[in-house]
Motif scaffolding. Structure first.
Motif, PDB file in Angstrom:
ATOM      1  N   TYR A 134       0.860  -1.168   0.000  1.00 15.27           N
ATOM      2  CA  TYR A 134       0.000   0.000   0.000  1.00 15.27           C
ATOM      3  C   TYR A 134       0.903   1.227   0.000  1.00 15.27           C
ATOM      4  O   TYR A 134       1.625   1.464   0.965  1.00 15.27           O
ATOM      5  CB  TYR A 134      -0.918   0.002   1.223  1.00 15.27           C
ATOM      6  CG  TYR A 134      -1.845  -1.196   1.271  1.00 15.27           C
ATOM      7  CD1 TYR A 134      -3.049  -1.179   0.583  1.00 15.27           C
ATOM      8  CD2 TYR A 134      -1.506  -2.339   1.995  1.00 15.27           C
ATOM      9  CE1 TYR A 134      -3.901  -2.269   0.625  1.00 15.27           C
ATOM     10  CE2 TYR A 134      -2.357  -3.433   2.041  1.00 15.27           C
ATOM     11  CZ  TYR A 134      -3.555  -3.393   1.353  1.00 15.27           C
ATOM     12  OH  TYR A 134      -4.394  -4.475   1.387  1.00 15.27           O
ATOM     13  N   ILE A 135       0.863   2.004  -1.077  1.00 13.75           N
ATOM     14  CA  ILE A 135       1.762   3.130  -1.292  1.00 13.75           C
ATOM     15  C   ILE A 135       1.078   4.418  -0.835  1.00 13.75           C
ATOM     16  O   ILE A 135      -0.070   4.676  -1.196  1.00 13.75           O
ATOM     17  CB  ILE A 135       2.161   3.224  -2.775  1.00 13.75           C
ATOM     18  CG1 ILE A 135       2.797   1.902  -3.224  1.00 13.75           C
ATOM     19  CG2 ILE A 135       3.103   4.404  -3.016  1.00 13.75           C
ATOM     20  CD1 ILE A 135       2.875   1.736  -4.730  1.00 13.75           C
ATOM     21  N   ILE A 136       1.814   5.218  -0.077  1.00  8.82           N
ATOM     22  CA  ILE A 136       1.271   6.466   0.456  1.00  8.82           C
ATOM     23  C   ILE A 136       1.840   7.627  -0.345  1.00  8.82           C
ATOM     24  O   ILE A 136       3.047   7.832  -0.370  1.00  8.82           O
ATOM     25  CB  ILE A 136       1.598   6.612   1.945  1.00  8.82           C
ATOM     26  CG1 ILE A 136       1.020   5.410   2.708  1.00  8.82           C
ATOM     27  CG2 ILE A 136       1.055   7.930   2.488  1.00  8.82           C
ATOM     28  CD1 ILE A 136       1.512   5.279   4.119  1.00  8.82           C
ATOM     29  N   HIS A 137       0.961   8.380  -0.997  1.00 13.30           N
ATOM     30  CA  HIS A 137       1.376   9.508  -1.830  1.00 13.30           C
ATOM     31  C   HIS A 137       1.298  10.834  -1.087  1.00 13.30           C
ATOM     32  O   HIS A 137       2.106  11.721  -1.331  1.00 13.30           O
ATOM     33  CB  HIS A 137       0.529   9.582  -3.096  1.00 13.30           C
ATOM     34  CG  HIS A 137       0.813   8.476  -4.052  1.00 13.30           C
ATOM     35  ND1 HIS A 137       1.708   8.604  -5.077  1.00 13.30           N
ATOM     36  CD2 HIS A 137       0.339   7.207  -4.121  1.00 13.30           C
ATOM     37  CE1 HIS A 137       1.771   7.472  -5.756  1.00 13.30           C
ATOM     38  NE2 HIS A 137       0.949   6.602  -5.185  1.00 13.30           N
ATOM     39  N   LYS A 138       0.306  10.993  -0.228  1.00 17.83           N
ATOM     40  CA  LYS A 138       0.162  12.255   0.492  1.00 17.83           C
ATOM     41  C   LYS A 138      -0.483  11.981   1.838  1.00 17.83           C
ATOM     42  O   LYS A 138      -1.460  11.236   1.927  1.00 17.83           O
ATOM     43  CB  LYS A 138      -0.688  13.237  -0.318  1.00 17.83           C
ATOM     44  CG  LYS A 138      -0.757  14.606   0.316  1.00 17.83           C
ATOM     45  CD  LYS A 138      -1.431  15.623  -0.570  1.00 17.83           C
ATOM     46  CE  LYS A 138      -1.384  16.962   0.138  1.00 17.83           C
ATOM     47  NZ  LYS A 138      -2.103  17.971  -0.563  1.00 17.83           N
TER      48      LYS A 138
END
Length: 184
Positions: A134-138
């Motif tokens: 799960y990638i966190i962008h902001k």
């Protein structure tokens, strides 16, 4: 973008974010054969905001650097003189790779949040839950919690985190995210 000789190396902005620095300097140097070692021509102060990412600081320091360009000509003309760096204050940065950007349960919540900011825009912070990335962008930090705004399951589109939460049927994933200090 560092208060040389502090934070020599390839990742000064990221390292300052990770160390929770609030003020820093941009250094204009006469390069020599060593990394970030040359004579300091001039320096300018800048602040690091609570929610600023590496990308934010790259933009901020690029604008600030353009205001320092005249100092190069003043140095060449001998109107300003550089100064040697104080070797006692020398610190180095480490390379930041994808593995470094994985959030860990053992870390303090604020440390994980700083990692999110430091790893943006590249390689981006992420969680692994049940073999899923799960990638966190902001994200922002509120009341000692991480409030994710933009989010991505690996291989899928970037979405608003609230849309993910509202559509996630597996409550165990959400419960595990809470363990990282993520505001659900």
């Amino acid at each position: 973008p560092s208060d040389l000789p502090k934070y020599r190396g390839a990742t000064p902005l990221q390292t300052m974010i990770l160390n929770n620095e609030r003020s820093a300097k941009l250094s204009l140097i006469k390069m020599d054969e060593k990394m970030d070692h040359g004579i300091i021509i001039s320096q300018k102060d800048f602040s690091i905001g609570d929610n600023e990412t590496t990308l934010d600081l790259k933009i901020k320091t690029a604008k600030l650097a353009s205001s320092m360009l005249n100092d190069i000509f003043l140095f060449i003309d001998g109107k300003i003189h550089g100064q040697q760096q104080n070797k006692k204050n020398c610190t180095s940065t480490q390379k930041i790779n994808k593995q470094f950007c994985q959030l860990k349960l053992k870390n303090e919540i604020k440390d994980n949040y700083n990692k999110i900011k430091a790893c943006y825009p590249n390689p981006k912070a992420y969680l692994i839950i049940d073999s899923n990335h799960y990638i966190i962008h902001k994200a922002i930090f509120i009341k000692n919690k991480i409030k994710i705004e933009k989010f991505q399951r690996e291989g899928r589109n970037i979405i608003n985190f609230n849309d993910f939460v509202n559509g996630e049927k597996n409550t165990e994933v959400l419960d595990k995210m809470r363990l990282y200090g993520i505001l659900i």
